[in-house]
Each structure stands twice: as C-alpha cells, then as structure tokens.
Design a protein around this motif. Structure first.
Motif, PDB file in Angstrom:
ATOM      1  N   LEU A 190       0.834  -1.207   0.000  1.00 31.54           N
ATOM      2  CA  LEU A 190       0.000   0.000   0.000  1.00 31.54           C
ATOM      3  C   LEU A 190       0.868   1.256   0.000  1.00 31.54           C
ATOM      4  N   LEU A 191       1.830   1.320   0.905  1.00 27.27           N
ATOM      5  CA  LEU A 191       2.655   2.517   1.026  1.00 27.27           C
ATOM      6  C   LEU A 191       3.468   2.764  -0.244  1.00 27.27           C
ATOM      7  N   ASP A 192       4.043   1.698  -0.779  1.00 26.33           N
ATOM      8  CA  ASP A 192       4.886   1.836  -1.964  1.00 26.33           C
ATOM      9  C   ASP A 192       4.062   2.282  -3.175  1.00 26.33           C
ATOM     10  N   LEU A 193       2.951   1.586  -3.414  1.00 29.67           N
ATOM     11  CA  LEU A 193       2.126   1.922  -4.564  1.00 29.67           C
ATOM     12  C   LEU A 193       1.479   3.299  -4.429  1.00 29.67           C
ATOM     13  N   LEU A 194       1.078   3.647  -3.201  1.00 29.23           N
ATOM     14  CA  LEU A 194       0.409   4.936  -3.028  1.00 29.23           C
ATOM     15  C   LEU A 194       1.381   6.095  -3.285  1.00 29.23           C
ATOM     16  N   SER A 195       2.658   5.904  -2.968  1.00 31.25           N
ATOM     17  CA  SER A 195       3.648   6.919  -3.338  1.00 31.25           C
ATOM     18  C   SER A 195       3.693   7.088  -4.850  1.00 31.25           C
ATOM     19  N   TYR A 269      -4.630  23.334  -2.089  1.00 30.13           N
ATOM     20  CA  TYR A 269      -4.617  22.061  -2.816  1.00 30.13           C
ATOM     21  C   TYR A 269      -4.974  20.854  -1.952  1.00 30.13           C
ATOM     22  N   TYR A 270      -4.939  20.999  -0.627  1.00 34.26           N
ATOM     23  CA  TYR A 270      -5.004  19.832   0.254  1.00 34.26           C
ATOM     24  C   TYR A 270      -6.245  18.961   0.045  1.00 34.26           C
ATOM     25  N   ASP A 271      -7.426  19.565   0.059  1.00 33.16           N
ATOM     26  CA  ASP A 271      -8.655  18.766  -0.033  1.00 33.16           C
ATOM     27  C   ASP A 271      -8.709  17.964  -1.334  1.00 33.16           C
ATOM     28  N   MET A 272      -8.312  18.598  -2.433  1.00 37.88           N
ATOM     29  CA  MET A 272      -8.307  17.918  -3.722  1.00 37.88           C
ATOM     30  C   MET A 272      -7.336  16.736  -3.710  1.00 37.88           C
ATOM     31  N   LEU A 273      -6.142  16.951  -3.151  1.00 37.13           N
ATOM     32  CA  LEU A 273      -5.120  15.909  -3.149  1.00 37.13           C
ATOM     33  C   LEU A 273      -5.463  14.795  -2.157  1.00 37.13           C
ATOM     34  N   LYS A 274      -6.120  15.143  -1.057  1.00 33.58           N
ATOM     35  CA  LYS A 274      -6.544  14.113  -0.110  1.00 33.58           C
ATOM     36  C   LYS A 274      -7.576  13.196  -0.763  1.00 33.58           C
ATOM     37  N   LYS A 275      -8.476  13.778  -1.535  1.00 32.04           N
ATOM     38  CA  LYS A 275      -9.495  12.986  -2.234  1.00 32.04           C
ATOM     39  C   LYS A 275      -8.830  12.022  -3.222  1.00 32.04           C
ATOM     40  N   ILE A 276      -7.852  12.523  -3.962  1.00 28.62           N
ATOM     41  CA  ILE A 276      -7.117  11.658  -4.894  1.00 28.62           C
ATOM     42  C   ILE A 276      -6.431  10.528  -4.138  1.00 28.62           C
ATOM     43  N   SER A 277      -5.812  10.858  -3.008  1.00 30.41           N
ATOM     44  CA  SER A 277      -5.111   9.850  -2.212  1.00 30.41           C
ATOM     45  C   SER A 277      -6.069   8.792  -1.691  1.00 30.41           C
TER      46      SER A 277
END
Length: 331
Positions: A190-195, A269-277
């Motif tokens: 999970l950690l590797d792919l999510l990066s 940018y945080y909310d948008m990037l959190k949603k993507i994550s």
C-alpha cells in the motif's frame, strides 16, 4: 506506531547458504554487504550481463533453479512483474525444503496472491526504503538505512527473528541511521504503490504544467524554467533537508515569501489531493490496481508504451535534453 528496531545481529544466518536471486540494483548491493559480513552468498540469475557481472565480482553464480537447490535462504530481488513466473519455475524445489526461508524486498506479489509459498516455508520481507546504489554508499560510510519488515508465514516460529537477522546482514540496522519498522506485506505494498500513485505523479504533472505555462504563455526560456524546477539541484537539496530535519522544519531554510506561498497554496490544494489519495488507496487496497497492471502486462504494455512516447516527445523533454548536453550531463 509500528515497532522500531535499531539493533540486531545475523548469527541466525551464519552457516546457511544464502541465494540472492537477481543481481540488479538491490541484488548487487545486498549480496555485496552480506559477503562483507562473512556470510555464504551465491547468486541466482539468468545468463545475461548481470550473470557475467556477478561472476566478475567474485560470486559463485548459478541459474536460478540450481541456486534454489543449493540454498537454505533465498532473497527474491527481481522486479515484481517477473517474480511470479520465476517463482513458478522453483516452486517444486521450495516445497521439498521444509523450513526454507524465502525473503522478498517488496510486499506486492504475496499481498495480492500472485505468489503463494507453501505453508512449510518461512516467508519474510526485508524491504529497503532506498535504492541499491544508496545502500552501497552508506555501507562504505558504515551507516545504516531504513527498511520495513514483514512476516507472511511463520513456519519455524522464528520468522521475525530471521527478518531482523537479515536486516542486520544487509547493513540496514545496527549502524547509525539504521532503523527497521515492523510492518506487513500488505502495508508495504500500500505505502509503496500509493507513493507511485499520488505525490510522485503529482510532482511530475506539476513540473510539466509549470513548464508549459511559463514557456508557452509567458515566453520564459525553457533553460531558465528547467533550472528553476529541478536541474539546479535545489529540489534534491530540499528533499535532503526534509530527510535530515523534517518536512516543516526545513521550511525555515526558505524565505518568508516562500514560506507564505507554500503554506497558503498547500491549504488550497489539500482537499483535492486528499481525495485523490483516498481514491487511489482504495483501488490499491481492494486489488483493483493489481488487476489493472496485470491486464496491462498481458496486453503488452500499450498504455505504458504510449505514455513513454508522449512524455519523452514533449517540449519539456526536448528542452531538457538540449540543456543537459550543454551542461555536459548528457552525450
């Protein structure tokens, strides 16, 4: 917080035959360090340039099935996409070896069921958070590095001890800067792919978008833009400062104008990037991405090949090539 391990020894591995499967970036690094530590190391590799390099470096080198035949411990240090096929070629050998120790440097194939070792095997993971070249450089300075440890099957009752022992043998722990985090195959994947699905592609996209805007709309020179973005080395220095003092403490090395711009836009940018994550993490965790990548490979990697062509034929790529030739970084 995962348990942190700073010290260890490799006494459990003494007297065992250790096969490093694959003599690429990680294989070369880990095999060399274990040999320096006095352990019995052989190499398993197909007959290619890496096979010849391992021989030249003084290792006994065998084709992969023979390396497994000779080994008590095997480190699978080959790319995730070819590991299942290689494993199938040696599965029968492993099944005959009760108590065999099988190590992975990535959680991917075990976590998503592409490799299913027998229940009579200790299945462990020692996953460096650093490329092989960096590991070798730190070893020469007598320094350690971070790894994640995992156990998928504990047949002997000592699998965690073997994982810690191997982490010590490959130079990760027991030295300044070295740390092992008790983790799992699933967490590492999970950690590797999510990066690879979030901050890394976001960085690439941000750099390309910045370059396209300033050169196409505002007439900035491509050379100045590329130097500002990354070619000056400042980006690497910022990353080093993050590793040394922390992501927020390193902000103090920037001007207050820079601090204000970075923090206020981070809020934007945080909310948008959190949603993507969140979306990408779910696709990884439920196996959707593993299925997607498997189908892409079976089809001959058409999407990957098309994107390679798109990005390497972009204005940014051509401008970078011209600049790097002038700077002597590319022939």
């Amino acid at each position: 917080m995962g348990k942190l391990i700073l010290e260890g020894d490799f006494s459990l591995l003494k007297g065992k035959n250790i096969a490093v499967i694959g003599y690429g970036n990680q294989g070369f690094a880990q095999a060399s360090i274990m040999r320096d530590n006095g352990l019995n190391v052989i190499i398993g590799n197909i007959k290619d340039e890496y096979y010849k390099k391992a021989e030249k470096d003084g290792f006994k080198v065998y084709e992969i099935p023979e390396a497994f035949e000779r080994a008590d411990v095997a480190l699978m240090l080959i790319p995730d996409e070819i590991a299942p096929e290689v494993y199938k070629s040696v599965e029968g050998i492993i099944m005959k070896k009760e108590g065999f120790i099988l190590d992975f440097a990535s959680g991917y194939n075990v976590a998503f069921g592409f490799i299913k070792p027998p229940s009579t095997t200790d299945v462990i993971m020692v996953a460096p958070r650093m490329i092989g070249e960096g590991i070798v450089l730190l070893h020469k300075e007598d320094k350690g590095y971070p790894v994640l440890l995992g156990v998928s099957n504990d047949y002997s009752g000592k699998a965690w001890d073997y994982a810690k022992s191997l982490a010590t043998a490959v130079g990760a722990i027991g030295k300044p800067g070295g740390v092992a985090v008790m983790s799992s195959f699933e967490e590492e994947a999970l950690l590797d792919l999510l990066s690879e699905h979030t901050w890394a592609p976001i960085l690439v996209s941000a750099i390309k978008a910045y370059f396209d805007v300033v050169t196409e709309k505002y007439g900035a020179s491509p050379e100045a833009a590329i130097l500002e973005l990354y070619a000056s080395g400042e980006l690497a220095e910022i990353a080093r400062a993050m590793a040394d003092v922390g992501i927020f403490e390193q902000m103090k090395f920037h001007s207050t104008t820079s601090q204000y711009g970075q923090f206020t836009r981070a809020e934007k940018y945080y909310d948008m990037l959190k949603k993507i994550s969140e979306e990408e993490a779910e696709k990884i965790w439920n196996g959707e991405f593993a299925k997607e990548w498997t189908l892409e490979q079976l089809a001959g990697k058409p999407v990957l090949n098309r994107l390679w062509k798109k990005y390497t034929e972009s204005k940014l790529s051509y401008s970078e090539s011209s600049l790097f030739k002038v700077l002597g970084r590319k022939k």
